[in-house]
Motif scaffolding. Structure first.
Motif, short mmCIF file in Angstrom:
data_model
loop_
_atom_site.label_atom_id
_atom_site.label_comp_id
_atom_site.label_asym_id
_atom_site.label_seq_id
_atom_site.Cartn_x
_atom_site.Cartn_y
_atom_site.Cartn_z
N ASP A 1 -99.33 57.13 -18.92
CA ASP A 1 -98.84 56.20 -19.93
C ASP A 1 -97.37 55.88 -19.70
OD1 ASP A 1 -101.32 56.15 -21.15
OD2 ASP A 1 -100.80 57.68 -22.66
N ALA A 2 -96.58 56.90 -19.37
CA ALA A 2 -95.15 56.68 -19.16
C ALA A 2 -94.90 55.75 -17.98
CB ALA A 2 -94.45 58.02 -18.92
N ARG A 3 -95.68 55.93 -16.94
CA ARG A 3 -95.50 55.06 -15.76
C ARG A 3 -95.85 53.62 -16.09
NH1 ARG A 3 -98.53 55.97 -9.91
NH2 ARG A 3 -97.24 54.53 -8.70
N ALA A 4 -96.87 53.43 -16.94
CA ALA A 4 -97.27 52.07 -17.32
C ALA A 4 -96.28 51.44 -18.28
CB ALA A 4 -98.66 52.10 -17.92
N VAL A 5 -95.77 52.24 -19.21
CA VAL A 5 -94.91 51.71 -20.27
C VAL A 5 -93.47 51.51 -19.79
CG1 VAL A 5 -93.87 52.28 -22.51
CG2 VAL A 5 -96.33 52.64 -22.13
#
Length: 603
Positions: A369-373
């Motif tokens: 999620d962090a990589r996407a956000v």
């Protein structure tokens, strides 16, 4: 063998710098010259703003018109990784301790705080070269000092070059690196400037170049960096502002904390999912509001001395770390929903700290999620064990650090070189004893997560390879004794030789006893981490005045002294040499006088 470094496209994490995985937003690319100014137009260039004192362009150079206090001018745009160069000359100084140099990070309007790299006109003094900060309280914080190879003096051009990567910088004086720091205070939008205190200066040939960021991994042979686990949690209650500040003060390049979100979506700093262990409250953080959590005392359980330390918000920790020079290693505790992870990352972004935060987690979904956000914020993968193929795993999650337990890593020490070769740093946890620090350092890890941040920093200093510098004026005349400036770090002993013979560096060199021509000083520093050496060359310059001084001080018969001086004044150097031979000087002095006279006569 560690690696062929992979270079990320934002500021480095190593030594307190941050890294990212996406291209920088700056228009310039590494290697591009962002500023080039030779002041040929006769007027201040556009965007150059005097903020203290009077500045003008005169004779093709930038000058301040009087040696005032803290004369400053700002220019340029914000860069994280750069080389700033200029030719600087002291035209006049109120005294030899006055200084001038380059401002490396300042508000465009010149308000405090700012960071600078400066030199004194007497730059061979032990504090002749400095990295320093002007604080919010309008006080000085001098972080690093050294001596230059020669005095800048007045009327002499010095080529100054400062290379900066985040909070790490090196100082070059006429092409020689004289000082480095890992404590440069940076901001999110600071620009460049020039500064002079008690000095009238001229500046020319200004060049600012954007540089490639440093790799996240440490150089070969470097000792591991310090990661303060939950802050300096051996001396202050974990995950409190007191612990974070203690870690910063201990010199930790990274400060690690844990974050999770409250019922109303506010990121707070705590390791456990409940508040029960470290506060007098009870309940799961996800069921409590931010107001309820941050009202709790998180210090009394550790010691009555810390009563009143509240559970901090992530925003409070970010504010504390932002201007510290340390990097925040932010663990997002799982499980967190994508929305909760987003709130944590938005807090980092809103503080302008995407380049000063490394997010890590055991929770693989949190990392996805962090990589996407927020792809600009670098990531680290926490592991209890070492994967069969740690490089493939690290690449699959797009992380820049792979952080396993130390016990697991020591069963697979070869994993360190594999990861480093792929440009991935290794930061094992949580290690509090020197014997294991040594094993991990031998394995080549890049940083160590520890509760004992101060002790690890001290252990590293005790095992670091020493450094040493030595300087002396480049030309010595017979009648002027010359001080030797020696500076060493991480050394238990320092020795100095002159042309191979050991000397006491505390005693100024006496040119009256040295042969004319070239000489070399060598300083050798020895410490637990090995040895280092540095050299400085100088020349004893011969002239008639020097011979007159030697003859006058020798104390021979007055009539013989008068005869020699008469021949010197008349330019009869052969007759002066004959008179020296008849005068009965001590053999060594006679040898020096005859050699000097032969040089003056051109033989």
């Amino acid at each position: 063998m560690r690696r062929t470094p992979h270079r990320w496209t934002a500021a480095a994490l190593a030594l307190g710098l941050a890294a990212a995985l996406v291209p920088t937003l700056a228009a310039a690319a590494p290697g591009d010259v962002v500023v080039r100014e030779s002041f040929d137009s006769g007027a201040l260039p556009a965007g150059w703003t005097p903020v203290a004192g009077t500045w003008q362009v005169s004779g093709g150079k930038l000058t301040n018109t009087a040696p005032g206090t803290l004369s400053r001018i700002t220019f340029g745009t914000h860069l994280e990784d750069f080389r700033a160069e200029a030719t600087i000359r002291f035209d006049s100084v109120t005294n030899s301790s006055r200084w001038a140099g380059i401002v490396l990070d300042t508000a465009p309007g010149g308000a405090v705080p700012w960071s600078q790299a400066v030199m004194r006109s007497a730059s061979t003094a032990t504090n002749g070269i400095e990295f320093a900060q002007r604080t919010e309280a309008n006080t000085w914080n001098v972080t690093d000092t050294a001596a230059a190879p020669h005095d800048a003096g007045t009327g002499r051009d010095v080529r100054v070059a400062i290379e900066v990567h985040g909070s790490r910088a090196s100082w070059s004086f006429d092409g020689k690196t004289v000082l480095t720091t890992t404590k440069l205070r940076r901001s999110a939008s600071g620009v460049f400037g020039f500064i002079a205190d008690g000095a009238k200066i001229s500046v020319d040939d200004v060049v600012v170049t954007q540089l490639e960021p440093l790799p996240v991994t440490q150089p070969d042979g470097a000792l591991p960096l310090t990661v303060a686990h939950r802050g300096y949690s051996a001396v202050a209650p974990e995950n409190t502002l007191a612990a974070v500040e203690a870690g910063i003060r201990a010199g930790a390049e990274y400060v690690e904390i844990d974050a999770q979100t409250t019922r109303d979506g506010v990121p707070v700093v705590m390791h456990d999912n409940t508040v029960d262990r470290t506060t007098p409250g009870t309940g799961d953080i996800s069921t409590l509001t931010a107001a309820q959590v941050t009202a709790l005392d998180a210090g009394s359980w550790f010691s009555p001395a810390f009563a009143g330390q509240k559970v901090p918000t992530l925003g409070q920790v970010l504010d504390l770390v932002r201007t510290s020079g340390s990097t925040l290693l932010l663990e997002i505790k799982g499980p967190e929903t994508r929305a909760e992870t987003t709130r944590i990352l938005d807090e980092v972004r809103s503080h302008g700290m995407a380049r000063q935060v490394l997010v890590q987690s055991f929770d693989e979904q949190v990392l996805r999620d962090a990589r996407a956000v927020a792809p600009e914020i670098p990531l680290g993968l926490l592991r209890g064990a070492v994967d069969a193929d740690p490089v493939a795993t690290a690449k699959a999650f797009g992380v820049v650090t792979y952080n396993p337990s130390a016990a697991a890593l020591l069963t697979r020490p070869d994993a360190v070189s594999q990861l480093n070769s792929a440009g991935i740093a290794v930061m094992p946890y949580t290690v509090n004893d020197a014997a294991t620090w040594r094993k991990l350092a031998d394995a080549g890890v890049d940083a160590i997560i520890t509760d004992r941040a101060g002790e690890l920093a001290g252990w590293r200093s005790g095992h670091a390879a020493p450094s040493v510098s030595i300087s002396v004026p480049g030309e010595l005349r017979r009648f002027v004794p010359a001080p030797v400036a020696v500076s060493a770090r991480d050394a238990s002993s320092v020795s100095v030789t002159l042309d191979g013979t050991r000397i006491d560096p505390a005693v100024p060199l006496d040119p009256r006893s040295l042969a004319a021509g070239a000489h070399e000083l060598v300083a050798t520093a020895t410490g637990p981490g090995g040895t280092a050496s540095a050299s400085a060359k100088f020349e004893v310059v011969v002239d008639v005045t020097g011979v007159r001084v030697l003859v006058a001080e020798a104390g021979t018969r007055p009539e013989e002294t008068a005869t020699i001086l008469r021949h010197l004044d008349a330019g009869r150097f052969d007759q002066a040499a004959d008179a020296v031979r008849r005068a009965g000087f001590a053999p060594e002095l006679e040898r020096i006088l005859l050699a000097d006279l032969a040089l003056i006569a051109g033989r």
